[in-house]
Design a protein around this motif. Structure first.
Motif, short mmCIF file in Angstrom:
data_model
loop_
_atom_site.label_atom_id
_atom_site.label_comp_id
_atom_site.label_asym_id
_atom_site.label_seq_id
_atom_site.Cartn_x
_atom_site.Cartn_y
_atom_site.Cartn_z
N SER A 38 0.83 -1.21 0.00
CA SER A 38 0.00 0.00 0.00
C SER A 38 0.86 1.25 0.00
O SER A 38 0.52 2.25 -0.65
N ASP A 42 0.85 4.06 -3.01
CA ASP A 42 0.65 5.50 -2.81
C ASP A 42 1.77 6.31 -3.46
O ASP A 42 1.53 7.38 -4.03
N SER A 47 -2.35 0.70 -8.53
CA SER A 47 -3.12 -0.09 -7.57
C SER A 47 -2.22 -1.03 -6.78
O SER A 47 -1.14 -1.41 -7.24
N LYS A 48 -2.68 -1.40 -5.59
CA LYS A 48 -1.91 -2.31 -4.76
C LYS A 48 -1.75 -3.67 -5.43
O LYS A 48 -0.69 -4.30 -5.35
#
Length: 356
Positions: A38, A42, A47-48
């Motif tokens: 995560s 960021d 996307s993760k």
């Protein structure tokens, strides 16, 4: 690290084949040392789930370690000196390819190479497939197949004879019918971890365990070889030990006639397909007699039978037997491939035509 340093490092990493997303992900891991997916998502704006996918590729290439034994999963950057060693080894590994393409070389180097990286094995497989002109035999885990499909499709379009054995899975035959281009001349599957094996044109070969391609951080090694006397033996081993034990999934349609083949197995394969479709086929073969001298002769006749172990039902008596039985003006005769000893002739080239 300054923005200018980041930009320079990104350019250097791109030289080693990393995509923009892989570079940004790797830089984010470096910046954190160890981080959750995560956190990296960021930092990179992806996307993760995609971070996991990218980090798996980076792990395969030796840049990071993915610790999925903890919750949440942690991604750790490998020590810079370890990464430098991996990149140095990668540069050394391209030496055989450079030597093969060196314009002043009079012949291909005969050599063995030990490959430590799964990513390098896949790259070498694709490299050899791209070099193919006559024949490919490949056994590969189903999970790795997507990484080589495009090269195999291109080879089929070039007229290369491609035998594909998908291992460690039992795929549905419709999977291969769904591709926009044929993946191979014939496809079989065997739901066991068969060794990875590639032979190309009786010249290039690769052998590794299935584990090296399917298990992360495997200590297994692969062997790559350019050996004209050994690779044909690998092809025979592929047919005898693996191909005949597997289940047939798909077979390409017979090629339009006339066609000329330098690969004798390809000629036997195509003749078999035409005979089973009810097409009358004749063959014009440039061959040497197994008795009575080494002069090349032209043998012409109608193909009345084939002995082969490529497609079901198999008609040969032993795995490496591939024979054209011809009805000539002098009577029936048999033609085998290079090194044939049971047949009356050993073929060099075969031209198949529609018989009158």
């Amino acid at each position: 690290m300054s923005e200018g340093d980041d930009s320079a490092l990104a350019r250097q990493l791109a030289h080693f084949g990393l995509s923009d997303t892989e570079i940004q992900t790797y830089l984010a891991v470096l910046e954190n040392g160890e981080a959750k997916a995560s956190t990296i998502a960021d930092a990179t704006g992806v996307s993760k789930r995609y971070v996991y996918s990218v980090c798996e590729e980076l792990e395969d290439q030796g840049f990071v370690e993915v610790n999925d034994h903890v919750v949440p999963t942690k991604i750790r950057a490998k020590r810079p000196e370890d990464v430098i060693e991996i990149l140095s080894n990668r540069l050394e590994e391209i030496e055989p390819a450079l030597e093969r393409r060196f314009s002043e070389a009079t012949s291909r180097p005969q050599r063995f190479d030990v490959i430590k990286s799964r990513v390098t094995v896949v790259k070498r497989i694709n490299e050899y497939i791209e070099e193919s002109e006559q024949r490919i035999a490949l056994s590969i885990p189903h999970s790795t197949l997507p990484r080589v499909i495009e090269g195999l499709q291109d080879a089929v379009e070039r007229g290369v004879f491609v035998l594909l054995l998908v291992t460690d899975a039992q795929p549905d035959p419709t999977e291969f019918a769904a591709y926009d281009r044929p993946v191979a001349s014939a496809v079989r599957s065997w739901n066991v971890p068969v060794p990875v094996m590639l032979t190309v044109d009786g010249e290039f070969g690769i052998v590794s365990s299935s584990e090296m391609m399917t298990v992360a951080n495997s200590d297994e090694r692969a062997i790559s070889l350019v050996q004209e006397r050994i690779v044909p033996t690998l092809f025979e081993s592929f047919l005898a030990n693996f191909w005949l034990s597997a289940d047939e999934l798909s077979v390409i349609e017979a090629a339009p006639l006339p066609q000329t083949y330098d690969s004798f197995e390809h000629a036997v394969f195509q003749a078999t397909l035409h005979l089973r479709e009810g097409t009358a086929v004749s063959a014009c073969v440039e061959a040497t007699p197994n008795e009575g001298g080494a002069d090349v002769e032209t043998v012409t006749g109608r193909v009345v039978e084939t002995n082969q172990g490529i497609v079901d039902p198999v008609t040969n008596e032993f795995p490496i037997e591939h024979t054209l039985v011809l009805e000539t003006d002098e009577g029936r005769t048999t033609v085998g491939g290079h090194g044939a000893f049971l047949e009356e002739y050993a073929a060099r080239t075969v031209k198949l035509e529609a018989a009158d």
